[in-house]
Design a protein around this motif. Sequence first.
Motif, PDB file in Angstrom:
ATOM      1  N   ALA A 122       2.006  27.291 -53.915  1.00 22.02           N
ATOM      2  CA  ALA A 122       0.770  27.136 -54.691  1.00 22.02           C
ATOM      3  C   ALA A 122       0.792  25.929 -55.624  1.00 22.02           C
ATOM      4  O   ALA A 122      -0.089  25.767 -56.461  1.00 22.02           O
ATOM      5  N   SER A 123       1.811  25.073 -55.486  1.00 22.67           N
ATOM      6  CA  SER A 123       1.871  23.867 -56.310  1.00 22.67           C
ATOM      7  C   SER A 123       0.930  22.801 -55.772  1.00 22.67           C
ATOM      8  O   SER A 123       0.395  22.910 -54.662  1.00 22.67           O
ATOM      9  N   PHE A 124       0.742  21.754 -56.575  1.00 22.56           N
ATOM     10  CA  PHE A 124       0.005  20.571 -56.115  1.00 22.56           C
ATOM     11  C   PHE A 124       0.628  19.349 -56.760  1.00 22.56           C
ATOM     12  O   PHE A 124       0.672  19.235 -57.988  1.00 22.56           O
ATOM     13  N   HIS A 125       1.085  18.407 -55.912  1.00 25.88           N
ATOM     14  CA  HIS A 125       1.779  17.222 -56.425  1.00 25.88           C
ATOM     15  C   HIS A 125       1.167  15.904 -55.944  1.00 25.88           C
ATOM     16  O   HIS A 125       1.650  14.843 -56.339  1.00 25.88           O
ATOM     17  N   GLY A 136       3.131  22.911 -52.246  1.00 23.72           N
ATOM     18  CA  GLY A 136       3.375  24.154 -51.518  1.00 23.72           C
ATOM     19  C   GLY A 136       2.112  24.873 -51.114  1.00 23.72           C
ATOM     20  O   GLY A 136       1.957  26.074 -51.355  1.00 23.72           O
ATOM     21  N   GLN A 137       1.185  24.154 -50.478  1.00 22.85           N
ATOM     22  CA  GLN A 137      -0.069  24.741 -50.003  1.00 22.85           C
ATOM     23  C   GLN A 137      -0.368  24.206 -48.604  1.00 22.85           C
ATOM     24  O   GLN A 137      -0.768  23.043 -48.457  1.00 22.85           O
ATOM     25  N   GLY A 150      13.079  17.479 -46.256  1.00 28.23           N
ATOM     26  CA  GLY A 150      13.833  17.527 -47.508  1.00 28.23           C
ATOM     27  C   GLY A 150      13.205  18.350 -48.609  1.00 28.23           C
ATOM     28  O   GLY A 150      13.593  18.193 -49.779  1.00 28.23           O
ATOM     29  N   PHE A 151      12.259  19.243 -48.271  1.00 26.71           N
ATOM     30  CA  PHE A 151      11.635  20.092 -49.282  1.00 26.71           C
ATOM     31  C   PHE A 151      11.792  21.562 -48.900  1.00 26.71           C
ATOM     32  O   PHE A 151      11.798  21.915 -47.718  1.00 26.71           O
ATOM     33  N   HIS A 152      11.886  22.404 -49.912  1.00 26.22           N
ATOM     34  CA  HIS A 152      11.989  23.852 -49.715  1.00 26.22           C
ATOM     35  C   HIS A 152      11.150  24.522 -50.789  1.00 26.22           C
ATOM     36  O   HIS A 152      11.159  24.100 -51.946  1.00 26.22           O
ATOM     37  N   TYR A 153      10.416  25.596 -50.426  1.00 23.62           N
ATOM     38  CA  TYR A 153       9.467  26.214 -51.342  1.00 23.62           C
ATOM     39  C   TYR A 153       9.938  27.581 -51.811  1.00 23.62           C
ATOM     40  O   TYR A 153      10.515  28.356 -51.042  1.00 23.62           O
ATOM     41  N   VAL A 154       9.650  27.875 -53.080  1.00 25.71           N
ATOM     42  CA  VAL A 154       9.944  29.188 -53.652  1.00 25.71           C
ATOM     43  C   VAL A 154       8.718  29.672 -54.418  1.00 25.71           C
ATOM     44  O   VAL A 154       7.809  28.897 -54.731  1.00 25.71           O
ATOM     45  N   THR A 155       8.694  30.952 -54.755  1.00 21.52           N
ATOM     46  CA  THR A 155       7.589  31.514 -55.525  1.00 21.52           C
ATOM     47  C   THR A 155       7.694  31.092 -56.987  1.00 21.52           C
ATOM     48  O   THR A 155       8.771  31.170 -57.595  1.00 21.52           O
TER      49      THR A 155
END
Length: 392
Positions: A122-125, A136-137, A150-155
């Motif tokens: 749910a992030s926005f960069h 993370g959307q 090279g990215f990994h998402y968490v809550t």
Amino acid sequence: MTTYARYPIALERGTGCRVWDTDGREYLDFVAGIATCTLGHAHPVMVKAVTEQIQTLHHVSNLYYVPQQGALAKWLVEHSCADRVFFCNSGAEANEGAIKLARKYAHEVLNIADPVIITAHASFHGRTLATVTATGQPKYQKSFSPLVPGFHYVTYNDIAALETALDELDNGGRRVAAIMLEALQGEGGVRPGDRAYFQRVRQLCDERGILLILDEVQVGMGRSGQLWGYENLGIEPDIFTSAKGLGGGIPIGAMLCKSFCNVFQPGDHASTFGGNPFACGVALAVCETIERENLLANVRDRGEQLREGLRAIAQKYPNHIAEVRGWGLINGLEIKADSPLTSPEIVKVTMANGLLLVPAGPKVVRFVPPLIVTADEINQALSAVEQAFASL
């Protein structure tokens, strides 16, 4: 190109927290260029700064020292935990710079050949390929594969999920170089960071030698009631980014870091327009005005007034409103999942009532007025919101 789903009005002028469309209709602006017009519209300080700078020197490139750039960097360093600043033109570019800096630090200092950066669901960069991957959307990533590895998402705000991810990545032979989070998730529904969560994140980064990057593009520059969002969390990042409100509407971005992770050398990163005299001259005027006029106190007072008013409306419509949340003058009103109402629908109705708002997802209405907003203007906005719910 038709990349924007626009509302059916054309705005042509503004003063303070008000704008007028080409038909002469007046609106109270609680969008502020999406949390960007720090001092509102046509503020005398910005008019003066823009006029003076364009009449002297507006652009020369970074082949030469730029006095306005140095002065702005000095102000930012003196008013934050950072030691160094890189200037660019947008939030996406600032976040891109942070990602590059973290990767170089990983290679040269941590000796990580294939570094991973953890970001949140749910992030926005940003919209560049690297920053849209960091975002993370999935809706923003659709049709743009292959994405940057090279990215990994968490809550977000879930420390157990983060600790599990760190262990699983390490056990799988993928070393984490940095954790990149928003101090408050803006586009993800105006969700403030949890203080205990971020303090544990800071501790984990220190224990593991991981860089902590905070995206302050939307929440920084006073919008949270503190100059920087991280001040609400009781921590300091190693790297953080700024844009939007930094220039008050004039395009500028900044990536700031502490000295120990300042591994960039000449030629590693650059920007033709970044930090030019025009953008830096205006941004410095914005920064000094925030400080001189004590706007942070106004942000805190008006933000509390807005949240109290929205909570009163929520009590009148408990079947439709789930929650009111935010910091300072970045606030969200969440519509219940089982309510037939949507945030775009509410935004359209308030627009008809002379109030401009912006969604933060299908069920959250976002309130991000200029930092100079008055108590009377807050009350006017609350009245328009209440009318919207009554009519719907």
